[in-house]
Design a protein around this motif. Structure first.
Motif, PDB file in Angstrom:
ATOM      1  N   VAL A  85       0.864  -1.182   0.000  1.00  0.00           N
ATOM      2  CA  VAL A  85       0.000   0.000   0.000  1.00  0.00           C
ATOM      3  C   VAL A  85       0.904   1.236   0.000  1.00  0.00           C
ATOM      4  O   VAL A  85       1.916   1.264   0.690  1.00  0.00           O
ATOM      5  CB  VAL A  85      -0.910   0.005   1.253  1.00  0.00           C
ATOM      6  CG1 VAL A  85      -1.651   1.329   1.395  1.00  0.00           C
ATOM      7  CG2 VAL A  85      -1.892  -1.154   1.212  1.00  0.00           C
ATOM      8  N   CYS A  86       0.540   2.238  -0.791  1.00  0.00           N
ATOM      9  CA  CYS A  86       1.340   3.467  -0.892  1.00  0.00           C
ATOM     10  C   CYS A  86       1.264   4.245   0.428  1.00  0.00           C
ATOM     11  O   CYS A  86       0.161   4.587   0.870  1.00  0.00           O
ATOM     12  CB  CYS A  86       0.817   4.319  -2.046  1.00  0.00           C
ATOM     13  SG  CYS A  86       1.665   5.894  -2.250  1.00  0.00           S
ATOM     14  N   VAL A  87       2.420   4.530   1.034  1.00  0.00           N
ATOM     15  CA  VAL A  87       2.405   5.255   2.307  1.00  0.00           C
ATOM     16  C   VAL A  87       1.956   6.702   2.117  1.00  0.00           C
ATOM     17  O   VAL A  87       1.453   7.323   3.047  1.00  0.00           O
ATOM     18  CB  VAL A  87       3.778   5.231   3.037  1.00  0.00           C
ATOM     19  CG1 VAL A  87       4.144   3.819   3.466  1.00  0.00           C
ATOM     20  CG2 VAL A  87       4.862   5.847   2.193  1.00  0.00           C
ATOM     21  N   ALA A  88       2.103   7.222   0.894  1.00  0.00           N
ATOM     22  CA  ALA A  88       1.747   8.615   0.657  1.00  0.00           C
ATOM     23  C   ALA A  88       0.243   8.806   0.469  1.00  0.00           C
ATOM     24  O   ALA A  88      -0.325   9.776   0.971  1.00  0.00           O
ATOM     25  CB  ALA A  88       2.496   9.139  -0.567  1.00  0.00           C
ATOM     26  N   CYS A  89      -0.417   7.875  -0.250  1.00  0.00           N
ATOM     27  CA  CYS A  89      -1.827   8.134  -0.616  1.00  0.00           C
ATOM     28  C   CYS A  89      -2.775   6.972  -0.357  1.00  0.00           C
ATOM     29  O   CYS A  89      -3.968   7.088  -0.620  1.00  0.00           O
ATOM     30  CB  CYS A  89      -1.919   8.570  -2.074  1.00  0.00           C
ATOM     31  SG  CYS A  89      -1.900   7.197  -3.242  1.00  0.00           S
ATOM     32  N   ASN A  90      -2.274   5.833   0.108  1.00  0.00           N
ATOM     33  CA  ASN A  90      -3.127   4.661   0.394  1.00  0.00           C
ATOM     34  C   ASN A  90      -3.553   3.911  -0.871  1.00  0.00           C
ATOM     35  O   ASN A  90      -4.408   3.035  -0.817  1.00  0.00           O
ATOM     36  CB  ASN A  90      -4.365   5.057   1.216  1.00  0.00           C
ATOM     37  CG  ASN A  90      -5.003   3.882   1.928  1.00  0.00           C
ATOM     38  OD1 ASN A  90      -4.306   3.018   2.445  1.00  0.00           O
ATOM     39  ND2 ASN A  90      -6.318   3.833   1.952  1.00  0.00           N
ATOM     40  N   GLY A  91      -2.953   4.236  -2.015  1.00  0.00           N
ATOM     41  CA  GLY A  91      -3.257   3.494  -3.252  1.00  0.00           C
ATOM     42  C   GLY A  91      -2.625   2.111  -3.212  1.00  0.00           C
ATOM     43  O   GLY A  91      -1.693   1.858  -2.442  1.00  0.00           O
ATOM     44  N   ALA A  92      -3.140   1.216  -4.056  1.00  0.00           N
ATOM     45  CA  ALA A  92      -2.564  -0.132  -4.138  1.00  0.00           C
ATOM     46  C   ALA A  92      -1.289  -0.092  -4.968  1.00  0.00           C
ATOM     47  O   ALA A  92      -1.209   0.607  -5.980  1.00  0.00           O
ATOM     48  CB  ALA A  92      -3.570  -1.077  -4.786  1.00  0.00           C
ATOM     49  N   ALA A 118       4.609   0.307  -8.324  1.00  0.00           N
ATOM     50  CA  ALA A 118       4.050   1.607  -8.686  1.00  0.00           C
ATOM     51  C   ALA A 118       2.686   1.764  -8.034  1.00  0.00           C
ATOM     52  O   ALA A 118       1.915   0.803  -7.939  1.00  0.00           O
ATOM     53  CB  ALA A 118       3.923   1.726 -10.204  1.00  0.00           C
ATOM     54  N   CYS A 119       2.400   2.978  -7.595  1.00  0.00           N
ATOM     55  CA  CYS A 119       1.115   3.269  -6.955  1.00  0.00           C
ATOM     56  C   CYS A 119       0.064   3.586  -8.003  1.00  0.00           C
ATOM     57  O   CYS A 119       0.285   4.430  -8.880  1.00  0.00           O
ATOM     58  CB  CYS A 119       1.272   4.452  -5.994  1.00  0.00           C
ATOM     59  SG  CYS A 119      -0.314   4.954  -5.296  1.00  0.00           S
ATOM     60  N   ALA A 120      -1.086   2.896  -7.895  1.00  0.00           N
ATOM     61  CA  ALA A 120      -2.195   3.125  -8.819  1.00  0.00           C
ATOM     62  C   ALA A 120      -2.858   4.478  -8.532  1.00  0.00           C
ATOM     63  O   ALA A 120      -3.538   5.036  -9.391  1.00  0.00           O
ATOM     64  CB  ALA A 120      -3.218   2.004  -8.696  1.00  0.00           C
ATOM     65  N   GLY A 121      -2.647   5.026  -7.344  1.00  0.00           N
ATOM     66  CA  GLY A 121      -3.273   6.298  -6.975  1.00  0.00           C
ATOM     67  C   GLY A 121      -2.471   7.504  -7.412  1.00  0.00           C
ATOM     68  O   GLY A 121      -2.912   8.289  -8.246  1.00  0.00           O
ATOM     69  N   CYS A 122      -1.257   7.637  -6.894  1.00  0.00           N
ATOM     70  CA  CYS A 122      -0.480   8.855  -7.133  1.00  0.00           C
ATOM     71  C   CYS A 122       0.657   8.663  -8.134  1.00  0.00           C
ATOM     72  O   CYS A 122       1.324   9.628  -8.502  1.00  0.00           O
ATOM     73  CB  CYS A 122       0.076   9.395  -5.816  1.00  0.00           C
ATOM     74  SG  CYS A 122       1.384   8.383  -5.065  1.00  0.00           S
ATOM     75  N   GLY A 123       0.897   7.422  -8.578  1.00  0.00           N
ATOM     76  CA  GLY A 123       1.932   7.193  -9.579  1.00  0.00           C
ATOM     77  C   GLY A 123       3.331   7.067  -9.032  1.00  0.00           C
ATOM     78  O   GLY A 123       4.277   6.809  -9.776  1.00  0.00           O
TER      79      GLY A 123
HETATM   80 ZN    ZN Z   1       0.270   6.719  -3.917  1.00  0.00          ZN
END
Ligand code: ZN
Length: 147
Positions: A85-92, A118-123
């Motif tokens: 999980v992305c620590v910055a935005c919670n994206g997968a 790679a984060c699906a939320g913030c890239g």
């Molecule tokens: Zn992210």
């Protein structure tokens, strides 16, 4: 207020919504809509009608907070769930190859690493390195769990 705890929960693979800009009412509404457990240091927030499931975080100290939440929520602390999980935005985070991330990471990093996420939320792109080893060591120290 619990931003550090939120980042660590994401690091261990928990879907953790966190937004310091939300007021109590908006936060309670979000938790109700998304069926989330509310973690807070604020008894007033837990008393709100919309908060169906809440946990009062007892300590100011990060290690104690993590141990309390892991114990109360039965969160599995497992090596394969870390960094999903992305620590910055919670994206997968999804696995990527060096070719996938060409032009998105410095050339040296691309040449010297095999696996990326790679984060699906913030890239944002993540790769292994000294910070990963340090995070693991910190996590073991904070939770008392050997990973
Ligand atoms: Zn992210």
């Amino acid at each position: 207020m619990l931003g550090r705890l939120a980042r660590w929960l994401r690091l261990i693979g928990c879907d953790t919504a966190y937004d310091a800009q939300l007021d109590d009412r908006a936060l309670a509404g979000l938790a109700a809509r998304e069926g989330r457990l509310v973690l807070t240091r604020d008894r007033g927030l837990l008393a709100r009608r919309l908060v169906r499931r809440g946990l009062l975080v007892e300590s100011d100290e990060l290690g104690a907070q993590l141990r309390q939440v892991l114990g109360a929520c039965d969160v599995p602390l497992a090596r394969e769930r870390l960094f999903t999980v992305c620590v910055a935005c919670n994206g997968a985070l999804a696995e990527k190859t060096p070719d996938d991330v060409a032009g998105r990471v410095p050339p040296y990093v691309r040449r010297t690493h095999e696996r990326f996420r790679a984060c699906a939320g913030c890239g944002r792109i993540y790769w292994g390195g000294t910070h990963v080893a340090r995070a693991l060591a910190d996590l073991e120290r904070l939770t008392g769990v050997r990973l």
